[in-house]
Design a protein around this motif. Structure first.
Motif, PDB file in Angstrom:
ATOM      1  N   GLU A 273       2.613   2.003   5.145  1.00  0.00           N
ATOM      2  CA  GLU A 273       1.971   3.126   4.510  1.00  0.00           C
ATOM      3  C   GLU A 273       1.279   2.594   3.314  1.00  0.00           C
ATOM      4  O   GLU A 273       0.010   3.214   2.946  1.00  0.00           O
ATOM      5  CB  GLU A 273       3.079   4.033   3.872  1.00  0.00           C
ATOM      6  CG  GLU A 273       3.712   4.974   5.033  1.00  0.00           C
ATOM      7  CD  GLU A 273       4.654   6.008   4.497  1.00  0.00           C
ATOM      8  OE1 GLU A 273       4.924   6.189   3.524  1.00  0.00           O
ATOM      9  OE2 GLU A 273       5.298   6.512   5.395  1.00  0.00           O
ATOM     10  N   ASP A 274       1.656   1.584   2.409  1.00  0.00           N
ATOM     11  CA  ASP A 274       0.878   1.056   1.358  1.00  0.00           C
ATOM     12  C   ASP A 274       1.350  -0.207   1.051  1.00  0.00           C
ATOM     13  O   ASP A 274       2.401  -0.890   1.700  1.00  0.00           O
ATOM     14  CB  ASP A 274       0.936   1.917   0.348  1.00  0.00           C
ATOM     15  CG  ASP A 274       2.419   1.968  -0.458  1.00  0.00           C
ATOM     16  OD1 ASP A 274       3.161   1.264  -0.702  1.00  0.00           O
ATOM     17  OD2 ASP A 274       2.826   3.462  -0.818  1.00  0.00           O
ATOM     18  N   HIS A 275       0.859  -0.896   0.114  1.00  0.00           N
ATOM     19  CA  HIS A 275       1.188  -2.319  -0.095  1.00  0.00           C
ATOM     20  C   HIS A 275       2.358  -2.726  -0.987  1.00  0.00           C
ATOM     21  O   HIS A 275       2.975  -3.902  -1.046  1.00  0.00           O
ATOM     22  CB  HIS A 275       0.069  -3.134  -0.987  1.00  0.00           C
ATOM     23  CG  HIS A 275       0.011  -2.498  -2.433  1.00  0.00           C
ATOM     24  ND1 HIS A 275      -0.627  -1.288  -2.848  1.00  0.00           N
ATOM     25  CD2 HIS A 275       0.511  -3.026  -3.724  1.00  0.00           C
ATOM     26  CE1 HIS A 275      -0.410  -1.132  -4.128  1.00  0.00           C
ATOM     27  NE2 HIS A 275       0.203  -1.908  -4.555  1.00  0.00           N
ATOM     28  N   THR A 276       3.129  -1.725  -1.158  1.00  0.00           N
ATOM     29  CA  THR A 276       4.448  -1.740  -1.739  1.00  0.00           C
ATOM     30  C   THR A 276       5.321  -1.464  -0.903  1.00  0.00           C
ATOM     31  O   THR A 276       6.739  -1.887  -1.106  1.00  0.00           O
ATOM     32  CB  THR A 276       4.651  -0.448  -2.787  1.00  0.00           C
ATOM     33  OG1 THR A 276       4.652   0.738  -2.279  1.00  0.00           O
ATOM     34  CG2 THR A 276       3.452  -0.488  -3.989  1.00  0.00           C
ATOM     35  N   ALA A 277       5.281  -1.248   0.504  1.00  0.00           N
ATOM     36  CA  ALA A 277       6.409  -1.200   1.401  1.00  0.00           C
ATOM     37  C   ALA A 277       6.930  -2.431   1.740  1.00  0.00           C
ATOM     38  O   ALA A 277       6.274  -3.703   1.469  1.00  0.00           O
ATOM     39  CB  ALA A 277       5.624  -0.846   2.893  1.00  0.00           C
ATOM     40  N   THR A 278       8.176  -2.649   2.147  1.00  0.00           N
ATOM     41  CA  THR A 278       8.954  -3.863   2.310  1.00  0.00           C
ATOM     42  C   THR A 278       9.351  -4.039   3.807  1.00  0.00           C
ATOM     43  O   THR A 278       9.842  -5.062   4.202  1.00  0.00           O
ATOM     44  CB  THR A 278      10.294  -3.895   1.525  1.00  0.00           C
ATOM     45  OG1 THR A 278      11.090  -2.589   1.703  1.00  0.00           O
ATOM     46  CG2 THR A 278      10.006  -3.947   0.010  1.00  0.00           C
ATOM     47  N   LEU A 296      -1.752  -4.983   6.648  1.00  0.00           N
ATOM     48  CA  LEU A 296      -0.953  -5.918   5.649  1.00  0.00           C
ATOM     49  C   LEU A 296      -0.555  -7.248   6.209  1.00  0.00           C
ATOM     50  O   LEU A 296      -0.382  -8.105   5.379  1.00  0.00           O
ATOM     51  CB  LEU A 296       0.390  -5.368   5.060  1.00  0.00           C
ATOM     52  CG  LEU A 296       0.157  -3.937   4.302  1.00  0.00           C
ATOM     53  CD1 LEU A 296       1.510  -3.426   3.951  1.00  0.00           C
ATOM     54  CD2 LEU A 296      -0.888  -4.062   3.253  1.00  0.00           C
ATOM     55  N   LEU A 324      -0.130  -9.898   3.318  1.00  0.00           N
ATOM     56  CA  LEU A 324       0.612  -9.997   2.155  1.00  0.00           C
ATOM     57  C   LEU A 324       1.937 -10.901   2.171  1.00  0.00           C
ATOM     58  O   LEU A 324       2.818 -10.276   2.448  1.00  0.00           O
ATOM     59  CB  LEU A 324       0.930  -8.475   1.869  1.00  0.00           C
ATOM     60  CG  LEU A 324       1.409  -8.198   0.413  1.00  0.00           C
ATOM     61  CD1 LEU A 324       0.472  -8.414  -0.748  1.00  0.00           C
ATOM     62  CD2 LEU A 324       1.919  -6.789   0.400  1.00  0.00           C
ATOM     63  N   GLU A 326       3.493 -12.537   0.393  1.00  0.00           N
ATOM     64  CA  GLU A 326       4.528 -12.462  -0.649  1.00  0.00           C
ATOM     65  C   GLU A 326       5.641 -11.551  -0.163  1.00  0.00           C
ATOM     66  O   GLU A 326       6.755 -11.829  -0.660  1.00  0.00           O
ATOM     67  CB  GLU A 326       4.111 -12.093  -1.883  1.00  0.00           C
ATOM     68  CG  GLU A 326       3.091 -12.901  -2.391  1.00  0.00           C
ATOM     69  CD  GLU A 326       1.605 -12.536  -2.102  1.00  0.00           C
ATOM     70  OE1 GLU A 326       0.456 -13.098  -2.853  1.00  0.00           O
ATOM     71  OE2 GLU A 326       1.297 -11.791  -1.322  1.00  0.00           O
ATOM     72  N   THR A 327       5.425 -10.450   0.514  1.00  0.00           N
ATOM     73  CA  THR A 327       6.580  -9.686   1.208  1.00  0.00           C
ATOM     74  C   THR A 327       6.919 -10.298   2.549  1.00  0.00           C
ATOM     75  O   THR A 327       5.972 -10.450   3.475  1.00  0.00           O
ATOM     76  CB  THR A 327       5.916  -8.286   1.365  1.00  0.00           C
ATOM     77  OG1 THR A 327       5.620  -8.032   0.057  1.00  0.00           O
ATOM     78  CG2 THR A 327       7.035  -7.401   1.893  1.00  0.00           C
TER      79      THR A 327
END
Length: 400
Positions: A273-278, A296, A324, A326-327
């Protein structure tokens, strides 16, 4: 350009510009790779009867003394690696630094305090940088630049010291950067592949345009690939994209076709959904990205495509992750590319850029690559075909 092993250094004081801008957690260095990279040059100087004065910056103090950005932890770690004391001066060109430098004997070392505590270090013009470079040069007999990480900066310690130094040369780290990057650009083994990732096309346009026609293949991943897909008329949902660079992306694709360089773009993605997702929400093909999601990472089919290109390579230059990383949920694309390069037996593999370096070290595969550049901006500008200010200054020092 002259290198340190071509200079007479016995009994002389050498002022080294090094790139010791290392990450800190409080006063603990979390990654000392940049210090480690300069140690061979420093040991050579000490072994050959020179005294060494180290100058570097740490962080962005913006011309003010910031105690948290003192080079004290760096001096301590450098001392451990050299096996000798490396006392830290209170300043860069003040009385304490001058006295310590004057008393320095062959086989001894010292370090100047953070250069960027002085606003003149990062002045935008020679006038703004004032006499800082001249004062630094006066501390030693020979100036040695071994800091590729700041070779693209017109800082006093990079371009002004050579104007005033009695003698200049480059260290082994700069020599190694030149050898690997220079050969990759001028005389590569083929197939020659460039892998470009990261967030923005804008930061890589110069590289792409310079390498078109020189490399056989360019793999494009990361968020920068979204701009190319948008240029092809595909939707990328809410993903990071540079809409104002669509025309430039089109121009790159057209130029690549004419130049005989094949571009490889993602064919599928991992999204959330967005870049904060884990956790990932799913995978999709590149031509069917759902609305209101962000891509991502590259997907499994893209991994297969990219690694098949990599498998045929004889020279690879890699800058920028595939997602991304880093996740953990969005790291597999970058990790797969890293593993594919590491598995090659007969290939010159060059890595540059902090994020790309981080991917390699996260997998503990640094020893599987031919060369890991210590430069970020310098690496990019070199690949763009630009002459770096540090190299220009060293060459001009030779003919003054």
């Amino acid at each position: 350009m002259k290198f340190i092993d071509q200079a007479e250094i016995q009994g002389k004081k050498l002022l080294f510009r090094v790139d010791f801008n290392v990450p800190l957690d409080g006063d603990v260095i979390t990654d000392d790779n940049r210090i480690q990279a300069a140690i061979p040059t420093l040991k050579y100087a000490l072994k050959n009867g020179a005294a060494i004065i180290l100058c570097a910056h740490l962080g962005k103090p913006k011309g003010k003394v910031v105690p948290e950005l003192s080079l004290a932890p760096v001096a301590k770690r450098t001392a451990e690696l050299l096996g000798i004391d490396v006392p830290l001066a209170f300043d860069s060109v003040g009385e304490n630094a001058r006295v310590m430098a004057a008393e320095l004997k062959p086989g001894q070392a010292m370090m100047l305090e953070n250069l960027r505590f002085n606003p003149e270090e990062t002045g935008k013009t020679e006038q703004a940088r004032g006499d800082f470079g001249k004062k630094l040069a006066s501390l030693a007999d020979v100036y040695v630049n071994d800091a590729f990480g700041v070779a693209h900066r017109e800082n006093a310690s990079v371009v002004d010291i050579p104007r005033h130094a009695k003698e200049c040369c480059a260290g082994f780290l700069l020599k190694k950067e030149l050898e690997y990057l220079g050969d990759a650009l001028s005389d590569p083994k083929r197939p020659y592949v460039c892998i470009s990732g990261g967030a923005k096309v804008s930061s890589k346009l110069g590289i792409l345009n310079n390498l078109l026609g020189k490399v056989d293949d360019i793999i494009i991943g990361g968020a920068m690939a979204n701009t190319f897909l948008l240029a092809q008329g595909q939707s990328v949902g809410n993903s990071l994209v540079e809409k104002d660079l669509v025309n430039e992306a089109i121009a790159v694709m057209e130029k690549a076709e004419k130049a005989g360089t094949k571009l490889h773009l993602p064919v599928d993605f991992v999204y959330a959904e967005d870049h904060t997702a884990t956790e990932k929400s799913g995978t999709c093909t590149a031509d069917a990205v759902p609305d209101n999601v962000m891509v991502l990472d590259i997907g499994p089919k893209t991994v297969e495509l990219f690694t098949s290109v990599i498998a045929q390579s004889k020279t690879i230059v890699w800058n920028g992750p595939m997602g991304l990383f880093e996740t953990p949920a969005f790291a597999e694309g970058s990790f797969a590319v890293c593993r594919a390069i590491a598995d090659l037996d007969d290939c010159i593999s060059i890595v540059g850029g902090g994020d790309t370096d981080a991917v390699v070290h996260a997998l503990h595969m640094a020893d599987k690559f031919s060369f890991i550049s210590t430069g970020g901006g310098s690496f990019l500008e070199f690949l763009e075909g630009k002459e770096l200010p540090a190299f220009k200054a060293l060459k001009e020092c030779m003919v003054k």
